[in-house]
Design a protein around this motif. Structure first.
Motif, mmCIF file in Angstrom:
data_model
loop_
_atom_site.group_PDB
_atom_site.id
_atom_site.type_symbol
_atom_site.label_atom_id
_atom_site.label_comp_id
_atom_site.label_asym_id
_atom_site.label_seq_id
_atom_site.Cartn_x
_atom_site.Cartn_y
_atom_site.Cartn_z
ATOM 1 N N GLN A 262 -85.979 72.514 7.537
ATOM 2 C CA GLN A 262 -86.625 73.756 8.596
ATOM 3 C C GLN A 262 -88.221 73.608 8.548
ATOM 4 O O GLN A 262 -88.577 74.366 7.537
ATOM 5 C CB GLN A 262 -85.760 74.958 8.252
ATOM 6 C CG GLN A 262 -84.380 74.955 8.531
ATOM 7 C CD GLN A 262 -83.688 76.254 8.108
ATOM 8 O OE1 GLN A 262 -84.411 77.344 7.846
ATOM 9 N NE2 GLN A 262 -82.411 76.130 7.502
ATOM 10 N N ASN A 263 -88.885 73.238 9.377
ATOM 11 C CA ASN A 263 -90.302 73.399 9.661
ATOM 12 C C ASN A 263 -90.774 74.642 10.198
ATOM 13 O O ASN A 263 -91.673 75.106 10.073
ATOM 14 C CB ASN A 263 -90.751 72.044 10.390
ATOM 15 C CG ASN A 263 -90.456 70.884 9.551
ATOM 16 O OD1 ASN A 263 -90.218 71.084 8.485
ATOM 17 N ND2 ASN A 263 -90.508 69.804 10.267
ATOM 18 N N ASN B 149 -83.834 79.886 14.743
ATOM 19 C CA ASN B 149 -83.406 80.446 16.137
ATOM 20 C C ASN B 149 -84.872 80.764 16.756
ATOM 21 O O ASN B 149 -85.430 82.121 16.845
ATOM 22 C CB ASN B 149 -82.819 81.892 15.786
ATOM 23 C CG ASN B 149 -82.358 82.429 16.780
ATOM 24 O OD1 ASN B 149 -82.777 82.243 18.015
ATOM 25 N ND2 ASN B 149 -81.146 83.401 16.910
ATOM 26 N N GLU B 150 -85.260 79.981 17.652
ATOM 27 C CA GLU B 150 -86.581 80.139 18.278
ATOM 28 C C GLU B 150 -86.586 80.953 19.183
ATOM 29 O O GLU B 150 -87.636 81.625 19.474
ATOM 30 C CB GLU B 150 -86.954 78.692 18.718
ATOM 31 C CG GLU B 150 -87.297 77.515 17.915
ATOM 32 C CD GLU B 150 -87.905 76.315 18.539
ATOM 33 O OE1 GLU B 150 -87.275 76.069 19.508
ATOM 34 O OE2 GLU B 150 -88.761 75.596 18.048
ATOM 35 N N SER B 151 -85.331 81.309 19.982
ATOM 36 C CA SER B 151 -85.564 82.255 21.112
ATOM 37 C C SER B 151 -85.422 83.602 20.403
ATOM 38 O O SER B 151 -85.578 84.676 21.216
ATOM 39 C CB SER B 151 -84.342 82.075 21.855
ATOM 40 O OG SER B 151 -83.110 82.280 21.392
ATOM 41 N N PRO C 240 -79.000 79.940 20.273
ATOM 42 C CA PRO C 240 -79.301 78.643 19.906
ATOM 43 C C PRO C 240 -78.131 78.010 18.955
ATOM 44 O O PRO C 240 -77.546 79.166 18.316
ATOM 45 C CB PRO C 240 -80.466 78.811 19.028
ATOM 46 C CG PRO C 240 -81.397 79.889 19.748
ATOM 47 C CD PRO C 240 -80.206 80.720 19.950
ATOM 48 N N ARG C 241 -77.839 76.998 18.823
ATOM 49 C CA ARG C 241 -76.766 76.232 18.345
ATOM 50 C C ARG C 241 -77.156 76.058 16.984
ATOM 51 O O ARG C 241 -76.304 75.969 16.058
ATOM 52 C CB ARG C 241 -76.318 74.874 18.824
ATOM 53 C CG ARG C 241 -75.770 75.039 20.460
ATOM 54 C CD ARG C 241 -75.421 73.540 20.896
ATOM 55 N NE ARG C 241 -75.060 73.435 22.541
ATOM 56 C CZ ARG C 241 -74.115 73.507 22.707
ATOM 57 N NH1 ARG C 241 -72.957 73.858 22.147
ATOM 58 N NH2 ARG C 241 -73.668 73.291 24.232
ATOM 59 N N ALA C 242 -78.448 75.988 16.684
ATOM 60 C CA ALA C 242 -78.908 75.337 15.374
ATOM 61 C C ALA C 242 -78.299 76.070 14.061
ATOM 62 O O ALA C 242 -78.098 75.654 13.151
ATOM 63 C CB ALA C 242 -80.469 75.376 15.404
ATOM 64 N N GLY D 50 -73.689 71.959 7.642
ATOM 65 C CA GLY D 50 -74.157 71.100 7.053
ATOM 66 C C GLY D 50 -74.969 70.136 7.918
ATOM 67 O O GLY D 50 -75.490 68.916 7.523
ATOM 68 N N LEU D 51 -75.313 70.068 8.885
ATOM 69 C CA LEU D 51 -76.155 69.411 9.928
ATOM 70 C C LEU D 51 -77.471 69.522 9.702
ATOM 71 O O LEU D 51 -77.942 70.629 9.413
ATOM 72 C CB LEU D 51 -75.561 69.626 11.558
ATOM 73 C CG LEU D 51 -74.015 69.429 11.783
ATOM 74 C CD1 LEU D 51 -74.005 69.207 13.161
ATOM 75 C CD2 LEU D 51 -73.469 68.155 11.271
ATOM 76 N N LYS D 52 -78.292 68.353 9.864
ATOM 77 C CA LYS D 52 -79.684 68.460 9.665
ATOM 78 C C LYS D 52 -80.523 69.092 10.717
ATOM 79 O O LYS D 52 -80.426 68.781 11.871
ATOM 80 C CB LYS D 52 -80.200 67.177 9.552
ATOM 81 C CG LYS D 52 -81.680 67.052 9.197
ATOM 82 C CD LYS D 52 -82.153 65.675 8.971
ATOM 83 C CE LYS D 52 -83.532 65.624 8.425
ATOM 84 N NZ LYS D 52 -83.925 64.086 8.295
ATOM 85 N N ILE D 53 -81.402 70.215 10.481
ATOM 86 C CA ILE D 53 -82.310 70.974 11.463
ATOM 87 C C ILE D 53 -83.681 70.625 11.198
ATOM 88 O O ILE D 53 -84.099 70.862 10.019
ATOM 89 C CB ILE D 53 -81.920 72.550 11.180
ATOM 90 C CG1 ILE D 53 -80.517 72.747 11.232
ATOM 91 C CG2 ILE D 53 -82.571 73.487 12.314
ATOM 92 C CD1 ILE D 53 -79.693 72.382 12.528
ATOM 93 N N VAL D 54 -84.119 70.254 12.225
ATOM 94 C CA VAL D 54 -85.871 70.198 12.051
ATOM 95 C C VAL D 54 -86.404 70.503 13.426
ATOM 96 O O VAL D 54 -85.894 70.596 14.486
ATOM 97 C CB VAL D 54 -85.995 68.692 11.984
ATOM 98 C CG1 VAL D 54 -87.693 68.467 12.171
ATOM 99 C CG2 VAL D 54 -85.462 67.891 10.937
ATOM 100 N N ASP D 55 -87.505 71.499 13.103
ATOM 101 C CA ASP D 55 -88.157 72.240 14.143
ATOM 102 C C ASP D 55 -87.005 73.121 14.830
ATOM 103 O O ASP D 55 -87.212 73.425 16.124
ATOM 104 C CB ASP D 55 -88.769 71.428 14.987
ATOM 105 C CG ASP D 55 -90.153 70.663 14.098
ATOM 106 O OD1 ASP D 55 -90.663 71.275 13.472
ATOM 107 O OD2 ASP D 55 -90.423 69.454 14.584
ATOM 108 N N GLY D 56 -86.233 73.786 14.558
ATOM 109 C CA GLY D 56 -85.160 74.868 14.821
ATOM 110 C C GLY D 56 -84.430 73.850 15.957
ATOM 111 O O GLY D 56 -83.385 74.704 16.381
#
Length: 293
Positions: free
Chosen positions: A4-5, A9-11, A39-41, A48-54
């Motif tokens: 996570q950078n 949850n950007e929104s 957001p789905r993230a 366990g899925l990879k999250i980058v930049d939200g």
């Protein structure tokens, strides 16, 4: 593992902030701001899925969320009510889901809105829903003159519900899933009508039929049925449940190829039917309604 950078949850939207479980004013004039993306993230990070930049990256699946809206109505240019059924296909790699009550409130906002015709309705739905999901969606509008084309059918596959098993766990436990790697590779389709989960916010029950299609070491049928029944007290949205099922089967049974498709019963005039797969059969799953839809 997640990376996570920036915040996931950007929104800033969460399910608890939506109109679920709250008294709502039903607007009857067009208002696209009623749509509430989530957001789905965050839920994808949980499995366990990879999250980058939200955002989730390197998803182990592709697919669609197939929505059917049975309560679509508007006024024609002369003020006469029109009705239709709308089918919306949102790609699984879109960054957002749309909370279902907000979807219904949005559709209701067309009820006293004058439109030039079906084309204008299609254009507005395409624009607003693509913006909400964060990716282009496919829209099909079926007018009342075309309703007779709809038919019923059931998911294809061997019925797991025939198995006489003992169950005492009603939350999903991935470790109950078993496959036999000593056996020859098989291709199988299983179906169960016993998938039941609960709304993440209100706790209301969500009912579904689910199809598991895989190629790999034989999955122990009793373990798969026991796992699916385990969602009975689980609180998640439809899309999140299907992605959890997919990743748990993939991680525990390690099939070479896997597809999970759930047909949920409608609520508030909407049904949501998520499909996740890591292999292509050359066509989308059928959007044919089953007996409980």
């Amino acid at each position: 593992m997640t990376t996570q950078n920036t915040p996931i949850n950007e929104s800033g939207n969460t399910a608890e902030q939506s109109q679920l479980g709250k008294i709502s004013a039903y607007e009857t004039h067009y208002n696209p701001s009623l749509l509430f993306p989530i957001p789905r993230a965050e839920k994808r990070a949980e499995i366990g899925l990879k999250i980058v930049d939200g955002k989730a990256v390197n998803l182990p699946f592709f697919g669609m969320d197939i929505w059917n809206a049975y309560e679509v109505s508007w006024l024609n240019a002369r003020g006469k009510p029109q009705v239709a059924i709308a089918s919306i296909m949102a790609p699984a790699d879109s960054p957002n889901i749309i909370e279902s009550k907000s979807f219904k409130l949005y559709l209701n906002s067309f009820n006293q809105t004058r439109l030039s015709g079906v084309d204008e309705l299609h254009t507005r739905l395409q624009k607003d829903l693509s913006q909400g999901f964060g990716a282009p969606v496919q829209i099909k509008i079926t007018s009342s003159e075309e309703f007779e084309q709809f038919s019923f059918g059931e998911l294809e596959g061997l019925l797991l519900d025939r198995l006489d098993i003992e169950v005492d766990q009603y939350s999903p436990i991935p470790e109950v899933l078993k496959a036999d790697p000593q056996q020859a590779i098989v291709e199988e389709r299983f179906v169960s009508h016993l998938l039941k989960s609960n709304c993440l916010v209100t706790g209301q029950p969500d009912w579904a039929s689910v199809q598991i299609h895989y190629i790999g070491a034989p999955i122990v049928q009793e373990s798969l049925l026991r796992y699916l029944i385990g969602f009975r007290n689980h609180n998640e949205f439809h899309e999140q449940c299907v992605e959890r099922i997919f990743t748990d089967i993939l991680n525990q049974c390690k099939p070479q190829k896997l597809s999970v498709y759930a047909r949920y019963t409608r609520r508030g005039g909407l049904d949501i039917n998520p499909w996740r797969s890591n292999f292509s059969t050359g066509k989308m799953p059928s959007n044919q309604r089953n007996a409980r839809q």
